[in-house]
Design an enzyme around this catalytic site. Structure first.
Site, mmCIF file in Angstrom:
data_model
loop_
_atom_site.group_PDB
_atom_site.id
_atom_site.type_symbol
_atom_site.label_atom_id
_atom_site.label_comp_id
_atom_site.label_asym_id
_atom_site.label_seq_id
_atom_site.Cartn_x
_atom_site.Cartn_y
_atom_site.Cartn_z
ATOM 1 N N ASP A 63 0.862 -1.031 0.007
ATOM 2 C CA ASP A 63 0.024 0.038 -0.027
ATOM 3 C C ASP A 63 0.902 1.236 0.012
ATOM 4 O OD1 ASP A 63 1.038 -0.023 2.477
ATOM 5 O OD2 ASP A 63 -1.077 0.179 3.507
ATOM 6 N N SER A 64 2.344 1.091 0.228
ATOM 7 C CA SER A 64 3.041 2.093 -0.083
ATOM 8 C C SER A 64 3.015 3.083 -1.319
ATOM 9 C CB SER A 64 4.271 2.061 0.403
ATOM 10 O OG SER A 64 4.980 0.850 -0.364
ATOM 11 N N ASP A 116 -0.455 -6.778 -0.188
ATOM 12 C CA ASP A 116 -0.391 -6.121 0.979
ATOM 13 C C ASP A 116 -1.845 -5.787 1.279
ATOM 14 O OD1 ASP A 116 -0.033 -4.792 3.454
ATOM 15 O OD2 ASP A 116 1.079 -2.960 2.367
ATOM 16 N N LYS A 144 -0.011 -10.014 3.183
ATOM 17 C CA LYS A 144 0.511 -9.482 4.245
ATOM 18 C C LYS A 144 -0.407 -9.054 5.015
ATOM 19 C CE LYS A 144 3.091 -5.830 4.331
ATOM 20 N NZ LYS A 144 2.402 -4.902 5.460
ATOM 21 N N GLU A 146 -1.211 -6.289 8.490
ATOM 22 C CA GLU A 146 -0.597 -5.230 9.493
ATOM 23 C C GLU A 146 -1.361 -5.931 11.106
ATOM 24 O OE1 GLU A 146 -0.403 -1.332 9.352
ATOM 25 O OE2 GLU A 146 0.572 -1.239 7.494
ATOM 26 N N GLU A 210 8.934 -3.928 10.898
ATOM 27 C CA GLU A 210 9.308 -2.616 10.718
ATOM 28 C C GLU A 210 9.849 -1.680 11.848
ATOM 29 O OE1 GLU A 210 7.839 0.933 7.734
ATOM 30 O OE2 GLU A 210 6.491 -0.770 8.065
#
Length: 322
Positions: A63-64, A116, A144, A146, A210
């Site tokens: 999502d970056s 993500d 992935k 979070e 991270e």
């Protein structure tokens, strides 16, 4: 013996991709990339003779993308409509990168494709499962999530239960609470280790960590029969860990220069429409890969840990603690 222990910790789902365990000299690499032409540039970089055996194990569509290519200030969406748009956008990018990976890499050296889950898709297990299914249908090999608490762990558990390889993202979680835990104190490190064990027990087959202290990264990455493969971001280096690199950051200067970003960019955001080409991507990724494999990148992050605390964390077995 270390190689056998660590490979067994991959739970069989990532083991075919974890080339770092074939040689003690290798460092496993994950590369964030978002578009087909970026994969073309990455493939060109890896065709260079001295990089042909570089263990790029994973390509992640993250999502970056919303911050890099679209210039947004963060990855949090404003509401349901934006959350739906974000998911649609990433699903399309995963399909594009899937096609490029298949075209550019031979099957025996093809990185696995990690998708993500964006903001809004981990609000509950139903949303996470819908998103994971869409990513898998578009060609993702793994997803992935979070994780900052039990809600995220339940999403990991639900997705992993379908048989889709699922990785948990710990530490800095920008979709959720921002900086949750760094491991800059012994008690804080113990909490991170507990999260890692909980993720493993929920079915996660790997971790992204991270902005955690290098001591925590190194402890989690040590070979262990009950551990998980780790990719780290802004967390220093670990002997048996995997390192995450961002292809965009290798080429494009950030708006605000940061000490821990790669030293390789040569263009600004305004130059991207004309200068951000596969040839330039290949050139800058060659440089970043060489710096990484030589141990010059990433830099060791600042930590509040003293020598005694670092030694205590280093002596901890994070995967077998009660």
């Amino acid at each position: 013996m270390q190689t056998e222990l660590t490979a067994s910790a991959a739970t069989g789902l990532l083991a075919p991709y974890l080339w770092r365990y074939a040689s003690p000299a290798q460092l496993g690499l994950k590369v964030n990339a978002y578009r087909g032409y970026e994969i073309e540039g990455l493939a060109q970089a890896l065709s260079t003779p001295d990089l042909a055996d570089s263990p790029v194990e994973c390509v992640m569509v993250g999502d970056s993308y919303f911050m890099t290519h679209l210039g947004r200030t963060g990855t949090v969406m404003s509401g349901p409509a934006e959350q739906a748009w974000a998911l649609d956008t990433l699903v399309g990018l995963v399909a594009e990168v899937r096609a490029a990976l298949d075209a550019q890499f031979p099957a025996d050296r093809r990185p696995f494709l990690l998708a993500d889950l964006p903001d809004g898709t981990t609000a509950n297990t139903t949303a996470a499962l819908v998103a994971a299914e869409r990513f898998a249908a578009s060609g993702a090999d793994a997803v992935k999530i979070e994780v900052a608490g039990e809600d995220g762990m339940r999403c990991v558990e639900a997705c992993a239960a379908t048989g889709l390889p699922t990785l948990a993202h710990l530490g800095y979680t920008p979709q959720l609470t921002g900086l949750s835990r760094r491991g800059d104190a012994v008690d804080d490190a113990a909490e991170l280790f507990a999260q890692a064990r909980r993720a493993r027990d929920a079915g996660s087959c790997g971790l992204i960590v991270e902005m955690v202290s290098e001591a925590v990264n190194q402890a989690l990455s040590r070979p262990h029969p009950h551990g998980l493969p780790v990719y780290s971001v802004f967390s220093g280096r670990a002997r048996w860990g995997g390192q995450s690199l961002n292809l965009w950051d290798a080429v494009v200067r950030p708006a605000r220069r940061g000490r821990y970003f790669p030293p390789t960019p040569t263009i600004d955001f305004a130059d991207v429409p004309t200068a951000y080409t596969p040839a330039l991507i290949a050139d800058r990724m060659r440089e970043l890969l060489r710096l990484t494999l030589a141990g010059w990148f990433p830099l060791r992050p600042h930590t509040a840990l003293g020598r005694r605390e670092s030694a205590e964390i280093a002596a901890t077995d994070p995967w077998s603690m009660p």
